[in-house]
Design a protein around this motif. Structure first.
Motif, PDB file in Angstrom:
ATOM      1  N   LEU A 179      45.667-148.756  -0.547  1.00 43.65           N
ATOM      2  CA  LEU A 179      47.140-149.730   0.061  1.00 43.65           C
ATOM      3  C   LEU A 179      47.780-149.329  -1.601  1.00 43.65           C
ATOM      4  O   LEU A 179      47.375-150.033  -2.382  1.00 43.65           O
ATOM      5  N   LYS A 180      48.701-149.004  -1.193  1.00 45.67           N
ATOM      6  CA  LYS A 180      49.575-148.826  -2.327  1.00 45.67           C
ATOM      7  C   LYS A 180      49.867-150.406  -3.029  1.00 45.67           C
ATOM      8  O   LYS A 180      50.018-151.033  -2.817  1.00 45.67           O
ATOM      9  N   GLY A 181      50.205-150.149  -4.359  1.00 54.61           N
ATOM     10  CA  GLY A 181      50.195-151.038  -5.087  1.00 54.61           C
ATOM     11  C   GLY A 181      49.027-151.521  -5.205  1.00 54.61           C
ATOM     12  O   GLY A 181      49.131-153.149  -6.704  1.00 54.61           O
ATOM     13  N   VAL A 182      47.416-151.734  -5.400  1.00 53.54           N
ATOM     14  CA  VAL A 182      47.273-152.508  -5.166  1.00 53.54           C
ATOM     15  C   VAL A 182      45.136-151.424  -5.399  1.00 53.54           C
ATOM     16  O   VAL A 182      45.660-149.946  -5.209  1.00 53.54           O
ATOM     17  N   THR A 183      45.002-151.611  -6.050  1.00 54.58           N
ATOM     18  CA  THR A 183      43.366-150.729  -6.709  1.00 54.58           C
ATOM     19  C   THR A 183      42.224-151.558  -5.889  1.00 54.58           C
ATOM     20  O   THR A 183      42.759-152.858  -5.502  1.00 54.58           O
ATOM     21  N   GLY A 184      40.928-150.777  -5.717  1.00 46.77           N
ATOM     22  CA  GLY A 184      40.184-151.224  -5.201  1.00 46.77           C
ATOM     23  C   GLY A 184      40.513-151.066  -3.528  1.00 46.77           C
ATOM     24  O   GLY A 184      39.389-152.182  -2.682  1.00 46.77           O
ATOM     25  N   LEU A 185      41.309-151.148  -2.973  1.00 45.95           N
ATOM     26  CA  LEU A 185      41.379-151.612  -1.312  1.00 45.95           C
ATOM     27  C   LEU A 185      41.856-150.204  -0.441  1.00 45.95           C
ATOM     28  O   LEU A 185      42.999-149.440  -0.989  1.00 45.95           O
ATOM     29  N   CYS A 186      40.650-149.940   0.192  1.00 44.88           N
ATOM     30  CA  CYS A 186      41.126-148.362   1.344  1.00 44.88           C
ATOM     31  C   CYS A 186      41.473-149.122   2.536  1.00 44.88           C
ATOM     32  O   CYS A 186      41.258-150.273   3.122  1.00 44.88           O
ATOM     33  N   VAL A 187      42.093-148.520   3.603  1.00 43.84           N
ATOM     34  CA  VAL A 187      42.467-149.116   4.732  1.00 43.84           C
ATOM     35  C   VAL A 187      42.180-147.893   5.938  1.00 43.84           C
ATOM     36  O   VAL A 187      42.579-146.458   5.369  1.00 43.84           O
ATOM     37  N   ALA A 188      41.281-147.813   6.713  1.00 46.19           N
ATOM     38  CA  ALA A 188      40.818-146.884   7.749  1.00 46.19           C
ATOM     39  C   ALA A 188      40.448-147.461   8.722  1.00 46.19           C
ATOM     40  O   ALA A 188      39.513-147.988   9.239  1.00 46.19           O
ATOM     41  N   ASP A 189      41.589-147.054   9.540  1.00 45.25           N
ATOM     42  CA  ASP A 189      41.453-147.955  10.864  1.00 45.25           C
ATOM     43  C   ASP A 189      42.188-147.141  11.451  1.00 45.25           C
ATOM     44  O   ASP A 189      43.312-146.591  11.261  1.00 45.25           O
TER      45      ASP A 189
ATOM     46  N   PRO B  96      47.239-148.988  20.405  1.00 47.43           N
ATOM     47  CA  PRO B  96      48.052-149.459  19.772  1.00 47.43           C
ATOM     48  C   PRO B  96      47.138-149.037  18.397  1.00 47.43           C
ATOM     49  O   PRO B  96      46.383-148.792  17.870  1.00 47.43           O
ATOM     50  N   CYS B  97      48.318-148.449  17.470  1.00 44.75           N
ATOM     51  CA  CYS B  97      48.351-147.659  16.157  1.00 44.75           C
ATOM     52  C   CYS B  97      49.708-147.669  14.911  1.00 44.75           C
ATOM     53  O   CYS B  97      50.713-148.286  16.087  1.00 44.75           O
ATOM     54  N   GLY B  98      49.369-147.461  14.380  1.00 42.85           N
ATOM     55  CA  GLY B  98      50.879-146.845  13.447  1.00 42.85           C
ATOM     56  C   GLY B  98      51.023-148.692  12.400  1.00 42.85           C
ATOM     57  O   GLY B  98      52.038-147.844  11.551  1.00 42.85           O
ATOM     58  N   THR B  99      50.638-149.440  12.229  1.00 43.74           N
ATOM     59  CA  THR B  99      51.264-150.674  11.946  1.00 43.74           C
ATOM     60  C   THR B  99      50.673-150.723   9.669  1.00 43.74           C
ATOM     61  O   THR B  99      50.952-151.369   9.647  1.00 43.74           O
ATOM     62  N   ALA B 100      50.174-149.998   9.835  1.00 38.66           N
ATOM     63  CA  ALA B 100      49.931-149.337   8.030  1.00 38.66           C
ATOM     64  C   ALA B 100      49.184-148.437   7.543  1.00 38.66           C
ATOM     65  O   ALA B 100      48.854-147.281   7.153  1.00 38.66           O
ATOM     66  N   ARG B 101      50.728-147.539   8.457  1.00 37.36           N
ATOM     67  CA  ARG B 101      51.335-145.964   8.366  1.00 37.36           C
ATOM     68  C   ARG B 101      50.658-145.530   6.840  1.00 37.36           C
ATOM     69  O   ARG B 101      50.747-146.144   5.982  1.00 37.36           O
ATOM     70  N   MET B 102      49.967-144.081   6.901  1.00 36.48           N
ATOM     71  CA  MET B 102      50.057-143.382   5.774  1.00 36.48           C
ATOM     72  C   MET B 102      51.475-142.824   5.731  1.00 36.48           C
ATOM     73  O   MET B 102      52.109-142.470   6.557  1.00 36.48           O
ATOM     74  N   GLY B 103      51.370-142.235   4.131  1.00 35.17           N
ATOM     75  CA  GLY B 103      53.086-141.507   4.120  1.00 35.17           C
ATOM     76  C   GLY B 103      53.214-141.924   2.617  1.00 35.17           C
ATOM     77  O   GLY B 103      52.849-142.607   1.703  1.00 35.17           O
ATOM     78  N   GLU B 104      54.341-141.192   2.195  1.00 33.15           N
ATOM     79  CA  GLU B 104      54.669-140.896   0.716  1.00 33.15           C
ATOM     80  C   GLU B 104      55.893-141.934   0.521  1.00 33.15           C
ATOM     81  O   GLU B 104      56.729-142.042  -0.359  1.00 33.15           O
ATOM     82  N   ASP B 105      56.704-142.399   1.867  1.00 31.00           N
ATOM     83  CA  ASP B 105      58.272-142.799   1.581  1.00 31.00           C
ATOM     84  C   ASP B 105      57.064-144.243   1.370  1.00 31.00           C
ATOM     85  O   ASP B 105      56.544-144.334   0.786  1.00 31.00           O
ATOM     86  N   ASN B 106      58.961-144.876   0.979  1.00 31.24           N
ATOM     87  CA  ASN B 106      57.978-146.187   0.416  1.00 31.24           C
ATOM     88  C   ASN B 106      58.140-147.428   1.715  1.00 31.24           C
ATOM     89  O   ASN B 106      57.063-148.517   1.150  1.00 31.24           O
ATOM     90  N   LEU B 107      58.253-147.017   2.415  1.00 28.84           N
ATOM     91  CA  LEU B 107      58.147-148.541   3.889  1.00 28.84           C
ATOM     92  C   LEU B 107      56.442-148.309   4.213  1.00 28.84           C
ATOM     93  O   LEU B 107      55.719-148.539   4.661  1.00 28.84           O
ATOM     94  N   ALA B 108      55.545-146.808   3.342  1.00 26.51           N
ATOM     95  CA  ALA B 108      54.417-146.475   4.038  1.00 26.51           C
ATOM     96  C   ALA B 108      52.949-147.251   3.508  1.00 26.51           C
ATOM     97  O   ALA B 108      53.397-147.325   1.967  1.00 26.51           O
TER      98      ALA B 108
END
Length: 534
Positions: free
Chosen positions: A492-502, A472-484
């Motif tokens: 994480l877009k819209g928040v500072t200080g939060l990295c997602v890595a898995d 399983p993968c892809g549930t917080a995907r990277m991307g430039e579009d608004n849904l990523a």
């Protein structure tokens, strides 16, 4: 509530999380805390022994015990999705198949909007984390913590599988993790000296005595904490009750493709309507969280065979079982040194395919269920797996309680292309089994079975019998579009200080097993975090 402070807080000690914590703590000036819901289990022999994966699966000892909802495409069956709940994560309990996928998989990531994640961009990080003990190659690492090599044991069945693939016109692959992977050969496994080589053992264990690294197992993450638009830490439930962990620099969420979206949603980050339905105040409307779920799907081709050294034969013979154990104890070889598969084939099944669209993994035993162990008759099987499924699923909350498992809908076989390719994949597998090297060993096709012949019958069987490859993968995907939800530098877009890595950040599932890609993401995340701290 006890309060703890660190520079970087890593939430989840899975494949990527262990890499990140180890790499960041190489800098003695950086304080790192690593939180994990499961135990450390440093000395459990069943984690270290490659063949122990089957016992771990059956026991569920280090398993989150996730299940999908009733799957409409699978006749309403619910599928068990084991995920590692232990330091090392799923990499500590999986089948040890070590495949990166096609270089083009990562070029597709970049084309989908994950800028800077093309193959040339990620190759240095694949190399950094591994030591490849096979034929030297510019594509492979030579001094990384994770050791990988070809299977240390080739059974007669695996040799026949490779020979049958060559008889069909496939090439013998020297390195499945090189520039081109189409063809057949022994399976690359992440082992070192006959033992499992995973990030918990190879990255984290050597670092655990560093003064600037705290490894905190058996602490379940409840939710993230915020001040304004900055993520400041997390609330976790430890052995003595709730604890508050705060990060001076950055929080890294590395809880996996299921845990990461669940924690984000519990923290108020997700689709606002869904959060409102759960009674959770929306902190950030991010409708892409929990969407884009992908997984590889398989159909096992099971065969009753002539006695030819299958695990089935040794397992049900006391002397054979003793010999198997003695060989492993003596030189770390034999069936116990193998994980889930001994050999592999990537093949183009559909006319016009530009690259392999199906993967076949040879397994030197048959099981109806891992809970029951190998069948009593001599048998082997190979799994027909779709490389790049079109079907997409979701992960959503069941309630606002962290103790309730999320709702997982894989939506297997929802896409017409997936149904068509799986049917053709079974027919291709039958042509492979009919080649003389395999046909000389096979006595009977058990599943789908010789009476299942038409496309409609094959698809009906797949719906009754097919299942997950555990990717399983892809549930917080990277991307430039608004849904990523995540940008290309894992923020994480819209928040500072939060990295997602898995694995949740993968825009598209790689065309093979995903463990090396998760490790690579961990290496890349550590590099980004160091850059941001400079």
């Amino acid at each position: 509530m006890a309060v703890h402070t660190t520079d970087v807080l890593v939430l989840g000690a899975g494949s990527a999380g262990c890499v990140i914590a180890s790499r960041l703590s190489e800098d003695a000036a950086t304080q790192v805390a690593l939180i994990e819901a499961g135990p450390a289990a440093w000395r459990d022999p069943w984690i270290r022994i490659p063949a122990g994966f089957a016992r771990l699966y059956a026991s569920g000892k280090y398993d989150w015990r996730f299940h999908t909802e009733a799957e409409p495409g699978l006749d309403g069956r619910s599928i068990h999705w084991p995920r590692g709940k232990v330091v090392g994560g799923s990499g500590a309990v999986n089948g040890l198949v070590f495949l990166r996928g096609s270089p083009r998989d990562y070029d597709r990531w970049a084309q989908s909007g994950a800028r800077g994640w093309g193959y040339d961009d990620v190759l240095p990080f694949f190399k950094r984390m591994e030591t490849w003990t096979g034929e030297p190659s510019e594509e492979r690492g030579t001094d990384g913590p994770i050791h990988s090599s070809e299977a240390r044991h080739t059974s007669p069945g695996a040799a026949a599988f490779i020979a049958a693939s060559l008889a069909m016109g496939h090439q013998r692959v020297k390195d499945f993790n090189g520039a081109w992977h189409e063809g057949a050969g022994p399976m690359p496994l992440n082992t070192k000296g006959g033992f499992r080589s995973h990030s918990g053992d190879m990255f984290l264990k050597p670092a655990r005595n560093r003064a600037n690294l705290r490894i905190m197992p058996e602490r379940a993450i409840q939710r993230l904490t915020f001040e304004g638009r900055r993520c400041t830490g997390a609330i976790v439930r430890g052995p003595a009750g709730l604890e508050r962990w705060e990060a001076r620099r950055e929080v890294v969420l590395s809880a996996g493709a299921i845990g990461t979206p669940q924690i984000l949603m519990l923290s108020g980050i997700g689709d606002g309507a869904h959060l409102q339905e759960m009674g959770i105040e929306t902190y950030l409307h991010a409708p892409g969280v929990g969407q884009n779920l992908q997984d590889h799907f398989l159909q096992r081709m099971r065969y009753r065979v002539k006695p030819c050294g299958t695990v089935n034969e040794s397992w049900h013979n006391p002397i054979g079982k003793l010999r198997m154990a003695a060989r492993y104890a003596f030189d770390r070889r034999g069936p116990m040194a193998i994980g889930a598969a001994e050999a592999n084939l990537f093949a183009r099944v559909l006319p016009g395919a530009e690259e392999p669209d199906m993967q076949y993994l040879f397994v030197n035993f048959t099981v109806t269920s891992y809970d029951q162990g190998p069948d009593r008759h001599p048998g082997f099987m190979f799994s027909a797996c779709q490389c790049r499924p079109d079907s997409r699923g979701t992960v959503t909350l069941r309630s606002a309680s962290p103790d309730d498992k999320p709702i997982i809908r894989a939506n297997y076989l929802e896409a017409a292309h997936d149904r068509h390719l799986m049917v053709e994949g079974v027919k291709y597998a039958r042509r492979l089994a009919a080649q003389p090297p395999l046909a000389a060993l096979i006595e009977e096709e058990l599943t789908p079975g010789a009476k299942v012949t038409s496309d409609e019958e094959i698809l009906a069987h797949i719906r009754r019998d097919g299942g997950t490859v555990y990717h399983p993968c892809g549930t917080a995907r990277m991307g430039e579009d608004n849904l990523a939800p995540v940008d290309s530098r894992l923020r994480l877009k819209g928040v500072t200080g939060l990295c997602v890595a898995d694995a949740s950040v993968m825009p598209l599932v790689p065309s093979s097993n995903i463990q090396p890609a998760a490790l690579m993401i961990g290496e890349r995340a550590a590099a980004f975090l160091r850059e941001r701290a400079a």
